[in-house]
Design a protein around this motif. Structure first.
Motif, short mmCIF file in Angstrom:
data_model
loop_
_atom_site.label_atom_id
_atom_site.label_comp_id
_atom_site.label_asym_id
_atom_site.label_seq_id
_atom_site.Cartn_x
_atom_site.Cartn_y
_atom_site.Cartn_z
N ARG A 143 11.40 -35.56 3.83
CA ARG A 143 10.96 -36.32 5.00
C ARG A 143 11.71 -35.75 6.19
NH1 ARG A 143 6.74 -39.45 4.55
NH2 ARG A 143 7.54 -41.28 5.63
N GLN A 144 10.98 -35.35 7.20
CA GLN A 144 11.63 -34.76 8.37
C GLN A 144 11.94 -35.86 9.40
OE1 GLN A 144 10.41 -30.71 10.18
NE2 GLN A 144 9.70 -32.24 11.61
N GLY A 159 -0.92 -49.19 17.76
CA GLY A 159 -0.93 -48.02 16.88
C GLY A 159 -0.26 -46.81 17.49
N VAL A 160 -0.53 -45.66 16.87
CA VAL A 160 0.14 -44.43 17.28
C VAL A 160 -0.72 -43.24 16.83
CG1 VAL A 160 1.50 -44.34 15.15
CG2 VAL A 160 2.41 -43.26 17.19
N LEU A 161 -0.58 -42.10 17.49
CA LEU A 161 -1.29 -40.88 17.07
C LEU A 161 -0.30 -39.96 16.38
CD1 LEU A 161 -4.26 -41.08 17.79
CD2 LEU A 161 -3.00 -41.94 19.74
N LEU A 162 -0.49 -39.79 15.08
CA LEU A 162 0.39 -38.92 14.30
C LEU A 162 -0.13 -37.48 14.33
CD1 LEU A 162 0.78 -41.01 11.02
CD2 LEU A 162 2.50 -40.72 12.80
N GLN A 163 0.71 -36.59 13.82
CA GLN A 163 0.26 -35.20 13.68
C GLN A 163 -0.96 -35.14 12.75
OE1 GLN A 163 2.98 -32.52 11.64
NE2 GLN A 163 2.48 -30.91 13.10
N ASN A 164 -1.87 -34.23 13.05
CA ASN A 164 -3.07 -34.08 12.22
C ASN A 164 -2.67 -33.85 10.75
OD1 ASN A 164 -4.51 -34.21 14.59
ND2 ASN A 164 -4.76 -31.98 14.75
N LYS A 165 -3.47 -34.41 9.88
CA LYS A 165 -3.14 -34.38 8.46
C LYS A 165 -2.95 -32.95 7.92
CE LYS A 165 -4.76 -36.58 4.24
NZ LYS A 165 -5.86 -37.33 3.62
N ASN A 166 -3.78 -32.03 8.43
CA ASN A 166 -3.72 -30.67 7.90
C ASN A 166 -2.74 -29.76 8.66
OD1 ASN A 166 -5.04 -30.50 10.28
ND2 ASN A 166 -7.01 -29.85 9.43
N VAL A 181 20.03 -41.23 14.25
CA VAL A 181 19.05 -40.56 13.39
C VAL A 181 17.76 -41.37 13.39
CG1 VAL A 181 18.49 -39.89 11.02
CG2 VAL A 181 20.77 -39.48 11.90
N VAL A 182 16.66 -40.69 13.65
CA VAL A 182 15.36 -41.34 13.64
C VAL A 182 14.53 -40.75 12.50
CG1 VAL A 182 13.21 -41.73 14.92
CG2 VAL A 182 15.41 -41.84 16.12
N THR A 183 14.02 -41.61 11.64
CA THR A 183 13.23 -41.13 10.50
C THR A 183 11.89 -41.85 10.44
OG1 THR A 183 14.38 -42.76 9.16
CG2 THR A 183 15.18 -40.50 9.02
N LEU A 184 10.95 -41.23 9.81
CA LEU A 184 9.64 -41.88 9.62
C LEU A 184 9.78 -43.00 8.59
CD1 LEU A 184 7.14 -38.89 9.44
CD2 LEU A 184 7.18 -40.68 11.18
N LYS A 185 9.07 -44.09 8.84
CA LYS A 185 9.08 -45.19 7.88
C LYS A 185 8.42 -44.75 6.58
CE LYS A 185 9.23 -49.12 10.87
NZ LYS A 185 8.62 -50.03 11.77
N ASN A 186 8.81 -45.44 5.51
CA ASN A 186 8.15 -45.18 4.22
C ASN A 186 6.66 -45.44 4.36
OD1 ASN A 186 10.40 -44.45 2.84
ND2 ASN A 186 10.87 -46.54 2.17
N GLY A 187 5.88 -44.59 3.77
CA GLY A 187 4.43 -44.81 3.79
C GLY A 187 3.74 -44.11 4.95
N VAL A 188 4.52 -43.65 5.94
CA VAL A 188 3.89 -42.92 7.05
C VAL A 188 3.79 -41.45 6.65
CG1 VAL A 188 4.09 -42.20 9.45
CG2 VAL A 188 4.75 -44.52 8.78
N LEU A 189 2.61 -40.92 6.80
CA LEU A 189 2.35 -39.53 6.42
C LEU A 189 3.26 -38.57 7.19
CD1 LEU A 189 0.04 -38.03 4.76
CD2 LEU A 189 -1.00 -37.61 6.99
N VAL A 210 6.57 -48.37 15.55
CA VAL A 210 5.35 -48.48 14.74
C VAL A 210 5.47 -47.58 13.50
CG1 VAL A 210 2.84 -48.17 14.69
CG2 VAL A 210 3.94 -48.96 16.78
N ILE A 211 6.10 -46.43 13.70
CA ILE A 211 6.14 -45.46 12.59
C ILE A 211 7.56 -45.00 12.22
CG2 ILE A 211 3.86 -44.38 12.75
CD1 ILE A 211 5.25 -42.30 14.68
N GLU A 212 8.54 -45.34 13.06
CA GLU A 212 9.88 -44.78 12.82
C GLU A 212 10.95 -45.86 12.69
OE1 GLU A 212 9.55 -40.54 15.24
OE2 GLU A 212 9.88 -42.38 16.38
N ASP A 213 11.99 -45.56 11.91
CA ASP A 213 13.20 -46.37 11.84
C ASP A 213 14.33 -45.56 12.49
OD1 ASP A 213 12.17 -48.53 10.38
OD2 ASP A 213 12.31 -47.36 8.52
#
Lengths: 77, 228
Positions: free
Chosen positions: A37-38, B99-106, A6-14, A70-73
């Motif tokens: 959180r998806q 860094g990384v490119l995330l999905q656009n905020k909107n 299972v891969v999830t986004l880290k806390n704090g990542v939009l 960088v963004i996922e656990d």
């Protein structure tokens, strides 16, 4: 042997998709949903009988490809 | 000057880039992702598009493709590597850029002209460029630049932020941030300044009748710097 990851986004990542899903659930009447959180789920079929070895190789694959640390656990189930 | 543009399955700005590079005097070669050697080049370009259908994460599969090891070797010996849009995503996935490119905020695919302000000119891409604010085009779903606080500090201290989204007058604020990018970041350089990744497409702004010419300024300036 099957290994589940299972891969999830880290806390704090939009997570705009998670946010949209939450808002939709709230709109459907599930007003008690306070956060979504998806994530991603991988079912790996690894030609290996030793569970510890299979999990070790799965961990390596997570670090190299399946997750972006960088963004996922990740969690090996 | 010789350039090479890498084509991945799903790249769709490769030919636009080829046209742009040739228009300003590069001898360009197209290189297939499944090749393992690069032709002799002064510049390698990873073009925009949807390499491998954006499967897993944008740029992640291309980041492990056969040709990419040669690109990494080329970059690590100081060779110029330019990644536009999906190319930027590939560069972050390979670890060549932080860094990384995330999905656009909107959660919307954004396709429009934007203004960017050049932040660092101490590199081959923007050295002596005669315009501070360029009007370029963006077209992406994942352009929201993100990195950790520590990484942000490091890239700020090293002057690695290449360009910020801004308005026509150069103001960088929420209103001029199209996708939610951290600090309005539109492009990043590596520490050594030979690798540039940016979401905006200079290759789409090379014709005054069709679009605009701020991309022309970028390519002409790059070529001039390469010849020095």
């Amino acid at each position: 042997m099957k290994i589940k990851v299972v891969v999830t986004l880290k806390n704090g990542v939009l997570d705009p998709q998670g946010k949209a899903i939450q808002q939709t659930l709230n709109g459907m009447g599930y007003s008690n949903v306070q956060g979504v959180r998806q994530g991603k789920f991988f079912d790996l079929e690894i030609a290996e009988n030793d569970e510890a070895k299979a999990k070790a190789v799965a961990e390596e694959m997570c670090k190299k490809l399946l997750a972006n640390l960088v963004i996922e656990d990740f969690k090996i189930l | 000057m010789k350039s090479s543009v890498i084509i991945f399955p799903g790249s769709n700005c490769d030919r636009d880039m080829d046209v742009a590079l040739k228009k300003f005097g590069f001898k360009n070669t197209m290189v297939w992702h499944n090749d393992d050697k690069l032709p002799k080049s002064d510049l390698i370009v990873l073009p925009g598009g949807f390499s491998y259908g954006d499967y897993l994460r944008c740029g992640s599969i291309a980041g492990k493709s056969k040709i990419i090891n040669s690109v990494i070797d080329f970059a690590k010996t100081g060779g110029l590597v330019l990644g536009i849009c999906n190319g930027f995503q590939i560069l972050t996935e390979t670890g060549l850029l932080p860094g990384v490119l995330l999905q656009n905020k909107n959660i919307e695919f954004i396709c429009k002209n934007v203004f960017v302000k050049i932040n660092d000119k101490n590199n081959k891409y923007f050295n002596k460029i005669n315009k501070e604010i360029l009007e370029l085009h963006i077209a992406h779903n994942e352009g929201n630049y993100f990195c950790s606080d520590d990484e942000l500090k490091e890239i700020e201290n090293n002057n690695q932020i290449a360009a910020y989204y801004c308005d026509e007058k150069g103001n960088c604020d929420n209103d001029s941030n199209p996708n939610g990018a951290l600090k309005n970041i539109a492009g990043i350089l590596n520490k050594e300044k030979n690798i540039l990744g940016m979401m905006p497409h200079p290759e789409r702004m090379i014709d005054k009748y069709l679009s605009g010419e701020d991309g022309s300024i970028f390519f002409k300036n790059l070529l001039k710097n390469l010849k020095i």
